[in-house]
Design an enzyme around this catalytic site. Structure first.
Site: not given
Ligand code: ATP
Length: 353
Positions: A130, A183, A216, A240, A244
């Site tokens: 960010y 990851k 993933d 984030d 969702d």
């Protein structure tokens, strides 16, 4: 408990009004002694004060016991030198709200197309990719030439360890299962450090089962078998995005409640944005905002040892679940009511508790 209430942009004024009315209803029922103090941030503040968030507002928030932040038009706020500060980032950074806790569960009667789930995404909130919060001054995205951009991602051991501890503490109150999402096959150093930190903290929680999943693959696993997960801990951007997805799996993004907490302060904030496509139409689902406010009451009750606040947080969750089962909800959750009418029905339900 003094709470600063900022209605925000887009659907914010509609959904925050329902959250405020719900808090007033539980205040009376559980004798909380709430002091709800309205103020402004976002576009209203930009119009009135030339900035989306005033420094005095931060002082007011620091002197209060909690903050409710309505959704913000983050995408509109591009130039800090013109007062266009992202209020969400501003409070997360200045109050060191490092843990973004985003629960997702399915509800009886909501007609979710996917399997049953009841999980919580614990997202690191203060660094990662960010660009507006991970360096002291300026942004961490650079235009090297007109055709080349470099974006920096910051990962630090102390931030990894404190978010891991928040996740394991939470898991101890739930099914005692933590999934570390990363990851590290590509981001070997940063996500490697994240995994190491989680495994180090895990040693203090021998009763908690820990597993690791690559981000993933996690997107597929959580759609295919969401019931497998309890607490999911991950870095800022992955959290984030994943939250969702889990919110939508629970029925609607309009159910996406969250709290941002640190050691001293907490901010209730729906996990979705300002939804300009449906603003002002009386169709937005207000439950994300109501349940976020409930999480703030629970946080305060746990911190202060005040059982009535914990009960009030629970009552808000329960009333929302009952309302959905009775189809007293907006269309996204299977009902046929408007935002305002959903709020009125919820308040009536809370008064009858
Ligand atoms: P922003 O620029 O503020 O992030 P956005 O529209 O890009 O806004 P969201 O606000 O997160 O992103 O909305 C994504 C989608 O989810 C939109 O179609 C929106 O209408 C829907 N949505 C978001 N919140 C709600 C809600 N509370 N009730 C119903 N639908 C919602």
């Amino acid at each position: 408990m003094k709470i600063i209430v900022l209605p925000g942009d887009g659907i914010g004024p509609e959904t925050v009004a329902v959250a405020t009315a719900s808090l007033e209803a539980v205040d009376a029922r559980f004798r909380l002694g709430l002091d709800l103090q309205p103020d402004v941030a976002g576009h209203d503040s930009l119009r009135q004060y030339g900035t989306t968030v005033r420094p005095e507002l931060l002082d007011r928030v620091k002197a209060a016991d909690g903050l409710i932040l309505g959704p913000m038009s983050t995408y509109d706020f591009k130039d800090e030198s013109r007062g266009e500060i992202n209020p969400s980032k501003y409070f997360r950074k200045n109050l060191d709200l490092f843990a973004n806790i985003r629960p997702a569960r399915t509800y009886e009667g909501s007609g979710s197309r996917y399997g049953k789930l009841d999980l919580v995404v614990v997202r690191e909130n203060t660094e990662g990719f960010y660009a507006d919060r991970n360096i002291e001054s300026g942004g961490s995205e650079m235009l090297i030439t007109p055709d080349v951009v470099v974006s920096l991602r910051r990962i630090t051991r102390p931030c990894c360890e404190r978010i891991a501890r928040a996740a394991f503490d939470l898991a101890m109150t739930r099914q005692r299962h933590v999934t570390v999402v990363h990851k590290a096959n590509v981001l070997r150093l940063g996500d490697g450090m994240f995994i190491d930190s989680c495994q180090l903290v895990a040693r203090d929680y021998p009763d908690v089962r820990v597993d690791e999943v690559i981000v993933d693959a996690m997107m597929a696993h959580v759609v295919r078998a969401p019931e497998r997960y309890d607490v999911i801990v991950t870095t800022n951007m992955f959290g984030d995005i994943l939250s969702d997805l889990t919110a939508e799996l629970s029925g609607s993004l309009g159910m996406a409640a969250s709290i941002n907490s640190g050691t001293k302060y907490a901010m209730a904030q729906a996990a979705h944005g300002s939804a300009p496509d449906i603003a002002g139409q009386n169709i937005a689902n207000p439950f994300s905002q109501v349940c976020s406010a409930g999480m703030l009451l629970t946080w305060y009750g746990q911190r202060e040892g005040r059982e009535n606040f914990i009960q009030a947080g629970h009552a808000l969750d329960e009333a929302v679940a009952q309302a959905i089962a009775a189809r007293e909800s907006t269309r996204d959750m299977g009902g046929s009511l408007g935002t305002r009418q959903t709020g009125e029905a919820l308040v009536a339900r809370l008064r009858a508790y």
